[in-house]
Scaffold this motif. Structure first.
Motif, mmCIF file in Angstrom:
data_model
loop_
_atom_site.group_PDB
_atom_site.id
_atom_site.type_symbol
_atom_site.label_atom_id
_atom_site.label_comp_id
_atom_site.label_asym_id
_atom_site.label_seq_id
_atom_site.Cartn_x
_atom_site.Cartn_y
_atom_site.Cartn_z
ATOM 1 N N UNK A 53 0.850 -1.331 0.015
ATOM 2 C CA UNK A 53 -0.048 -0.063 0.025
ATOM 3 C C UNK A 53 0.868 1.182 -0.081
ATOM 4 N N UNK A 54 1.693 1.319 0.861
ATOM 5 C CA UNK A 54 2.748 2.521 0.721
ATOM 6 C C UNK A 54 3.579 2.610 -0.302
ATOM 7 N N UNK A 55 3.920 1.436 -0.821
ATOM 8 C CA UNK A 55 4.737 1.495 -2.205
ATOM 9 C C UNK A 55 3.833 2.120 -3.346
ATOM 10 N N UNK A 56 2.625 1.740 -3.422
ATOM 11 C CA UNK A 56 1.705 2.236 -4.497
ATOM 12 C C UNK A 56 1.484 3.688 -4.253
ATOM 13 N N UNK A 61 2.919 9.333 -6.463
ATOM 14 C CA UNK A 61 3.273 10.607 -6.074
ATOM 15 C C UNK A 61 4.521 11.145 -6.646
ATOM 16 N N UNK A 62 5.346 10.135 -7.128
ATOM 17 C CA UNK A 62 6.614 10.568 -7.430
ATOM 18 C C UNK A 62 7.204 9.883 -8.511
ATOM 19 N N UNK A 90 13.195 -7.281 2.861
ATOM 20 C CA UNK A 90 11.905 -6.410 2.865
ATOM 21 C C UNK A 90 11.921 -5.299 1.693
ATOM 22 N N UNK A 91 13.263 -4.769 1.509
ATOM 23 C CA UNK A 91 13.380 -3.795 0.651
ATOM 24 C C UNK A 91 13.488 -4.140 -0.901
ATOM 25 N N UNK A 92 13.515 -5.267 -0.983
ATOM 26 C CA UNK A 92 13.952 -5.606 -2.489
ATOM 27 C C UNK A 92 12.827 -5.521 -3.429
ATOM 28 N N UNK A 93 11.600 -5.262 -3.168
ATOM 29 C CA UNK A 93 10.536 -4.904 -4.223
ATOM 30 C C UNK A 93 9.963 -3.630 -3.752
ATOM 31 N N UNK A 94 10.738 -2.796 -3.032
ATOM 32 C CA UNK A 94 10.343 -1.307 -2.654
ATOM 33 C C UNK A 94 10.825 -0.410 -3.612
ATOM 34 N N UNK A 95 10.352 0.614 -3.838
ATOM 35 C CA UNK A 95 10.973 1.678 -4.911
ATOM 36 C C UNK A 95 12.326 1.981 -4.557
ATOM 37 N N UNK A 139 -2.779 4.648 8.800
ATOM 38 C CA UNK A 139 -4.235 4.420 8.764
ATOM 39 C C UNK A 139 -4.589 5.528 7.615
ATOM 40 N N UNK A 140 -4.278 6.848 7.690
ATOM 41 C CA UNK A 140 -4.427 7.865 6.767
ATOM 42 C C UNK A 140 -4.159 7.222 5.412
ATOM 43 N N UNK A 141 -3.004 6.770 5.249
ATOM 44 C CA UNK A 141 -2.635 6.351 3.983
ATOM 45 C C UNK A 141 -3.483 5.311 3.462
#
Length: 214
Positions: A53-56, A61-62, A90-95, A139-141
């Motif tokens: 969710x955070x990745x998307x 936005x960037x 954990x970071x492998x598939x993150x932006x 939660x807001x995200x």
């Protein structure tokens, strides 16, 4: 904002793992931006569920595929992993634009105490000044997605200079009719929690209870 990491090294989450180890490099990546401190761990099931969710959210936005110009936003992953292998996995598939602290840097733990992080995942939103805008935006995200950024940008008074005429830089007009309300909301939220209050976003969301931290 770069002063929070003064004298430290931040690493880009790209294949080369470029290091930002000078004040100029840190300033270029962090100053005049909203900075998200993402506290998480690969061993935390709730973090695993929240990470996509955070990745998307961040990519929309960037990444110029979605926006004409990248938002004034930076994210630093503050790993609470117990091993460097967990952190790397954990970071492998993150932006690639995400930044993170080296695993051996004790600042990973110190920041959790500094910002009163009590559970994982947590997303602390910092103004360009370094002041806390919200202590936990997870939660807001989840609820609002990328729409959060416009709310934060107005509340933090991030100055988007590229769209202002030179004479407007020192005294920009309000960006929308709702700007004063948004600014007041986040001021009241921050005051209500206090420096040692429980992190906001206590609602664990649809993924179940959040992981305990300290």
């Amino acid at each position: 904002m770069a002063s929070l990491f003064s004298g430290r090294v931040l690493i880009r989450n790209n294949s080369d793992q470029d290091q930002l180890d000078t004040e100029a490099e840190l300033s270029r990546r962090l100053d005049n931006r909203l900075v998200l401190l993402f506290f998480g761990a690969g061993s935390c099931p709730q973090c695993q569920a929240f990470a996509p969710i955070l990745r998307d959210f961040f990519i929309r936005l960037t990444d110029e595929f979605y926006v004409l110009r990248a938002a004034q936003l930076a994210l630093v992953y503050v790993s609470q992993d117990t091993t460097e292998e967990q952190q790397d996995l954990f970071l492998k598939d993150m932006p690639e634009k995400w930044l993170f602290l080296p695993f051996e840097d004790d600042l990973r733990r110190d920041l959790g105490r500094q910002f009163s992080v009590e559970r994982l995942p947590a997303v602390v939103v910092l103004k360009p000044s370094g002041d806390v805008l919200t202590r936990d935006a997870a939660d807001e995200i989840r609820r609002l997605g990328p729409a959060c950024f416009a709310n934060w940008q107005e509340a933090a008074e991030v100055l988007d200079r590229s769209f202002l005429q030179p004479e407007d830089l020192d005294d920009p007009a309000p960006r929308s009719l709702t700007e004063p309300l948004r600014r007041r909301k986040y001021r009241l939220d921050g005051a209500g929690r206090g420096a040692h209050g429980r992190a906001a976003g206590g609602d664990p969301g649809p993924e179940g209870g959040a992981g305990e931290l300290f």
